[in-house]
Design a protein around this motif. Structure first.
Motif, PDB file in Angstrom:
ATOM      1  N   ALA A 117       0.886  -1.157   0.118  1.00 26.60           N
ATOM      2  CA  ALA A 117       0.005  -0.300   0.005  1.00 26.60           C
ATOM      3  C   ALA A 117       0.885   1.207  -0.062  1.00 26.60           C
ATOM      4  CB  ALA A 117      -0.914  -0.084   1.169  1.00 26.60           C
ATOM      5  N   GLN A 118       2.030   1.389   0.794  1.00 28.50           N
ATOM      6  CA  GLN A 118       2.804   2.312   0.729  1.00 28.50           C
ATOM      7  C   GLN A 118       3.404   2.660  -0.518  1.00 28.50           C
ATOM      8  OE1 GLN A 118       5.417   3.248   4.069  1.00 28.50           O
ATOM      9  NE2 GLN A 118       3.946   2.716   5.555  1.00 28.50           N
ATOM     10  N   THR A 119       3.888   1.450  -1.251  1.00 31.23           N
ATOM     11  CA  THR A 119       4.562   1.936  -2.418  1.00 31.23           C
ATOM     12  C   THR A 119       3.537   2.377  -3.614  1.00 31.23           C
ATOM     13  OG1 THR A 119       5.940  -0.190  -2.187  1.00 31.23           O
ATOM     14  CG2 THR A 119       5.715   0.389  -4.564  1.00 31.23           C
ATOM     15  N   HIS A 120       2.277   1.610  -3.663  1.00 28.68           N
ATOM     16  CA  HIS A 120       1.161   2.308  -4.564  1.00 28.68           C
ATOM     17  C   HIS A 120       0.996   3.751  -4.241  1.00 28.68           C
ATOM     18  CE1 HIS A 120      -0.277  -1.089  -6.774  1.00 28.68           C
ATOM     19  NE2 HIS A 120      -0.374  -1.807  -5.564  1.00 28.68           N
TER      20      HIS A 120
ATOM     21  N   VAL B 218       4.409  -4.658  -6.891  1.00 34.42           N
ATOM     22  CA  VAL B 218       3.832  -3.537  -6.866  1.00 34.42           C
ATOM     23  C   VAL B 218       4.428  -2.719  -8.162  1.00 34.42           C
ATOM     24  CG1 VAL B 218       2.755  -1.546  -5.919  1.00 34.42           C
ATOM     25  CG2 VAL B 218       2.997  -3.661  -4.723  1.00 34.42           C
ATOM     26  N   TYR B 219       5.807  -2.381  -8.073  1.00 37.00           N
ATOM     27  CA  TYR B 219       6.463  -1.338  -8.734  1.00 37.00           C
ATOM     28  C   TYR B 219       6.217  -1.896 -10.237  1.00 37.00           C
ATOM     29  CZ  TYR B 219      10.693   1.079 -10.784  1.00 37.00           C
ATOM     30  OH  TYR B 219      11.261   1.950 -11.672  1.00 37.00           O
ATOM     31  N   ALA B 220       6.687  -3.308 -10.504  1.00 37.19           N
ATOM     32  CA  ALA B 220       6.597  -3.569 -11.982  1.00 37.19           C
ATOM     33  C   ALA B 220       5.416  -3.317 -12.682  1.00 37.19           C
ATOM     34  CB  ALA B 220       6.642  -5.019 -11.886  1.00 37.19           C
ATOM     35  N   GLY B 221       4.251  -3.199 -11.777  1.00 39.37           N
ATOM     36  CA  GLY B 221       2.881  -2.688 -12.559  1.00 39.37           C
ATOM     37  C   GLY B 221       2.937  -1.353 -13.124  1.00 39.37           C
ATOM     38  N   TYR B 222       3.621  -0.886 -12.796  1.00 34.42           N
ATOM     39  CA  TYR B 222       3.662   0.756 -13.098  1.00 34.42           C
ATOM     40  C   TYR B 222       4.527   1.375 -14.505  1.00 34.42           C
ATOM     41  CZ  TYR B 222       1.180   2.306  -9.060  1.00 34.42           C
ATOM     42  OH  TYR B 222       0.175   2.407  -7.862  1.00 34.42           O
ATOM     43  N   PHE B 223       5.183   0.213 -14.893  1.00 32.14           N
ATOM     44  CA  PHE B 223       6.015   0.302 -16.207  1.00 32.14           C
ATOM     45  C   PHE B 223       5.982  -0.950 -16.985  1.00 32.14           C
ATOM     46  CE2 PHE B 223       8.019   3.029 -12.811  1.00 32.14           C
ATOM     47  CZ  PHE B 223       8.044   4.125 -13.490  1.00 32.14           C
ATOM     48  N   PRO B 224       5.697  -0.759 -18.291  1.00 33.22           N
ATOM     49  CA  PRO B 224       5.362  -1.762 -19.256  1.00 33.22           C
ATOM     50  C   PRO B 224       6.973  -2.555 -19.268  1.00 33.22           C
ATOM     51  CG  PRO B 224       5.258   0.149 -20.487  1.00 33.22           C
ATOM     52  CD  PRO B 224       5.344   0.471 -19.135  1.00 33.22           C
ATOM     53  N   ALA B 225       6.802  -3.731 -19.419  1.00 29.27           N
ATOM     54  CA  ALA B 225       8.044  -4.581 -19.924  1.00 29.27           C
ATOM     55  C   ALA B 225       8.607  -4.003 -20.894  1.00 29.27           C
ATOM     56  CB  ALA B 225       7.797  -5.995 -19.779  1.00 29.27           C
ATOM     57  N   GLY B 226       9.751  -3.868 -21.135  1.00 29.59           N
ATOM     58  CA  GLY B 226      10.469  -3.272 -22.439  1.00 29.59           C
ATOM     59  C   GLY B 226      10.623  -1.898 -22.097  1.00 29.59           C
ATOM     60  N   ARG B 227      10.161  -1.202 -21.326  1.00 24.90           N
ATOM     61  CA  ARG B 227      10.205   0.123 -21.182  1.00 24.90           C
ATOM     62  C   ARG B 227      10.191   0.723 -19.838  1.00 24.90           C
ATOM     63  NH1 ARG B 227      10.715   4.480 -19.858  1.00 24.90           N
ATOM     64  NH2 ARG B 227      10.044   6.431 -20.623  1.00 24.90           N
ATOM     65  N   ARG B 228      11.101  -0.144 -18.881  1.00 23.56           N
ATOM     66  CA  ARG B 228      11.296   0.396 -17.544  1.00 23.56           C
ATOM     67  C   ARG B 228      12.557   0.966 -17.406  1.00 23.56           C
ATOM     68  NH1 ARG B 228       9.637  -6.018 -16.064  1.00 23.56           N
ATOM     69  NH2 ARG B 228       7.393  -5.440 -15.779  1.00 23.56           N
TER      70      ARG B 228
ATOM     71  N   ALA C 160      15.894   2.906 -15.792  1.00 28.00           N
ATOM     72  CA  ALA C 160      17.206   2.587 -15.082  1.00 28.00           C
ATOM     73  C   ALA C 160      16.672   2.671 -13.455  1.00 28.00           C
ATOM     74  CB  ALA C 160      18.221   3.397 -15.231  1.00 28.00           C
ATOM     75  N   ARG C 161      17.181   1.987 -12.519  1.00 27.96           N
ATOM     76  CA  ARG C 161      16.841   2.038 -11.197  1.00 27.96           C
ATOM     77  C   ARG C 161      17.706   1.549 -10.322  1.00 27.96           C
ATOM     78  NH1 ARG C 161      11.974  -1.722  -8.656  1.00 27.96           N
ATOM     79  NH2 ARG C 161      13.942  -3.036  -7.666  1.00 27.96           N
ATOM     80  N   THR C 162      17.713   2.187  -9.205  1.00 28.26           N
ATOM     81  CA  THR C 162      18.786   1.688  -7.993  1.00 28.26           C
ATOM     82  C   THR C 162      17.685   1.525  -6.816  1.00 28.26           C
ATOM     83  OG1 THR C 162      20.480   3.182  -8.788  1.00 28.26           O
ATOM     84  CG2 THR C 162      20.374   2.467  -6.519  1.00 28.26           C
ATOM     85  N   CYS C 163      17.973   0.588  -6.167  1.00 30.44           N
ATOM     86  CA  CYS C 163      17.150   0.267  -4.747  1.00 30.44           C
ATOM     87  C   CYS C 163      18.150  -0.216  -3.713  1.00 30.44           C
ATOM     88  CB  CYS C 163      16.279  -0.906  -5.143  1.00 30.44           C
ATOM     89  SG  CYS C 163      15.250  -1.263  -3.498  1.00 30.44           S
ATOM     90  N   VAL C 164      18.067   0.723  -2.588  1.00 31.89           N
ATOM     91  CA  VAL C 164      18.838   0.580  -1.509  1.00 31.89           C
ATOM     92  C   VAL C 164      18.153   0.217  -0.239  1.00 31.89           C
ATOM     93  CG1 VAL C 164      20.834   1.743  -2.607  1.00 31.89           C
ATOM     94  CG2 VAL C 164      19.318   2.978  -1.090  1.00 31.89           C
ATOM     95  N   GLY C 165      18.804  -0.188   0.757  1.00 27.17           N
ATOM     96  CA  GLY C 165      18.237  -0.379   2.009  1.00 27.17           C
ATOM     97  C   GLY C 165      18.604   0.844   2.929  1.00 27.17           C
ATOM     98  N   VAL C 166      17.941   1.389   3.876  1.00 28.25           N
ATOM     99  CA  VAL C 166      18.477   2.608   4.486  1.00 28.25           C
ATOM    100  C   VAL C 166      17.881   2.516   6.102  1.00 28.25           C
ATOM    101  CG1 VAL C 166      18.221   4.192   2.775  1.00 28.25           C
ATOM    102  CG2 VAL C 166      16.128   3.803   4.237  1.00 28.25           C
ATOM    103  N   SER C 167      18.609   3.286   6.776  1.00 28.79           N
ATOM    104  CA  SER C 167      18.417   3.117   8.281  1.00 28.79           C
ATOM    105  C   SER C 167      17.093   3.934   9.045  1.00 28.79           C
ATOM    106  CB  SER C 167      19.633   3.448   8.994  1.00 28.79           C
ATOM    107  OG  SER C 167      19.898   4.825   9.099  1.00 28.79           O
ATOM    108  N   GLY C 168      16.526   4.676   8.134  1.00 26.76           N
ATOM    109  CA  GLY C 168      15.685   5.589   8.627  1.00 26.76           C
ATOM    110  C   GLY C 168      14.947   6.337   7.290  1.00 26.76           C
ATOM    111  N   LEU C 169      13.472   6.525   7.449  1.00 30.95           N
ATOM    112  CA  LEU C 169      13.141   7.564   6.397  1.00 30.95           C
ATOM    113  C   LEU C 169      11.983   8.480   7.267  1.00 30.95           C
ATOM    114  CD1 LEU C 169      12.142   4.892   3.598  1.00 30.95           C
ATOM    115  CD2 LEU C 169      13.639   6.737   3.461  1.00 30.95           C
ATOM    116  N   ALA C 170      11.776   9.757   6.615  1.00 33.56           N
ATOM    117  CA  ALA C 170      11.061  10.639   7.109  1.00 33.56           C
ATOM    118  C   ALA C 170       9.756   9.987   7.677  1.00 33.56           C
ATOM    119  CB  ALA C 170      10.920  11.826   6.273  1.00 33.56           C
ATOM    120  N   ARG C 171       9.287  10.457   8.944  1.00 39.66           N
ATOM    121  CA  ARG C 171       8.121   9.941   9.577  1.00 39.66           C
ATOM    122  C   ARG C 171       7.836   8.718   9.692  1.00 39.66           C
ATOM    123  NH1 ARG C 171       8.548  15.208   9.810  1.00 39.66           N
ATOM    124  NH2 ARG C 171       6.936  16.756   9.182  1.00 39.66           N
ATOM    125  N   GLY C 172       8.749   7.853   9.722  1.00 36.55           N
ATOM    126  CA  GLY C 172       8.513   6.319   9.752  1.00 36.55           C
ATOM    127  C   GLY C 172       8.125   5.779   8.839  1.00 36.55           C
TER     128      GLY C 172
END
Length: 131
Positions: free
Chosen positions: A52-55, A95-105, A107-119
């Motif tokens: 739900a947060q990703t959406h 969830v993320y994959a549903g926002y971009f069609p295959a073949g038209r995604r 470039a992306r980086t995904c990282v783990g972090v120790s904290g984000l704003a407001r939890g």
């Protein structure tokens, strides 16, 4: 090079810190990371769970893009920040994959972090290009 344009978008959540929703230079549009706020106030609630947060984050980013006359089809690069990387990576990707069609995604980086704003569990920023 043209001077940068600093954009604040009506209908997008209020910033949690001193920044613009997007900055544009020479057709490149840099979107500030969005949080999963369900409302416009930066103390609005977050939905429960990573899916739900990703959406919600994608919805908030789409609002910023729309306010600039752009859409997800103009996105060329994405960065995803996850609070619980190992636990949420696969669920976020589903969830993320549903926002971009295959073949038209983007470039992306995904990282783990120790904290984000407001939890938040997730934050996503983007770079788009005007046609």
């Amino acid at each position: 090079m043209s001077p940068p344009l600093f954009h604040m978008i009506d209908g997008a959540p209020d910033p949690v810190a001193p920044f613009s929703h997007a900055v544009e230079a020479d057709g490149w549009v840099f979107l500030t990371g969005q949080m999963p706020f369900e409302g416009l106030a930066n103390d609005s609630s977050y939905p429960e769970g990573i899916e739900a947060q990703t959406h919600q984050v994608m919805k908030n980013l789409a609002t910023v893009l729309q306010g600039l006359g752009l859409g997800l089809e103009h996105v060329v690069q994405v960065r995803v920040f996850l609070l619980r990387f190992d636990e949420h990576y696969a669920q976020m990707n589903a969830v993320y994959a549903g926002y971009f069609p295959a073949g038209r995604r983007p470039a992306r980086t995904c990282v783990g972090v120790s904290g984000l704003a407001r939890g938040a569990l997730i934050e996503i920023d983007m770079v788009a290009r005007r046609p």
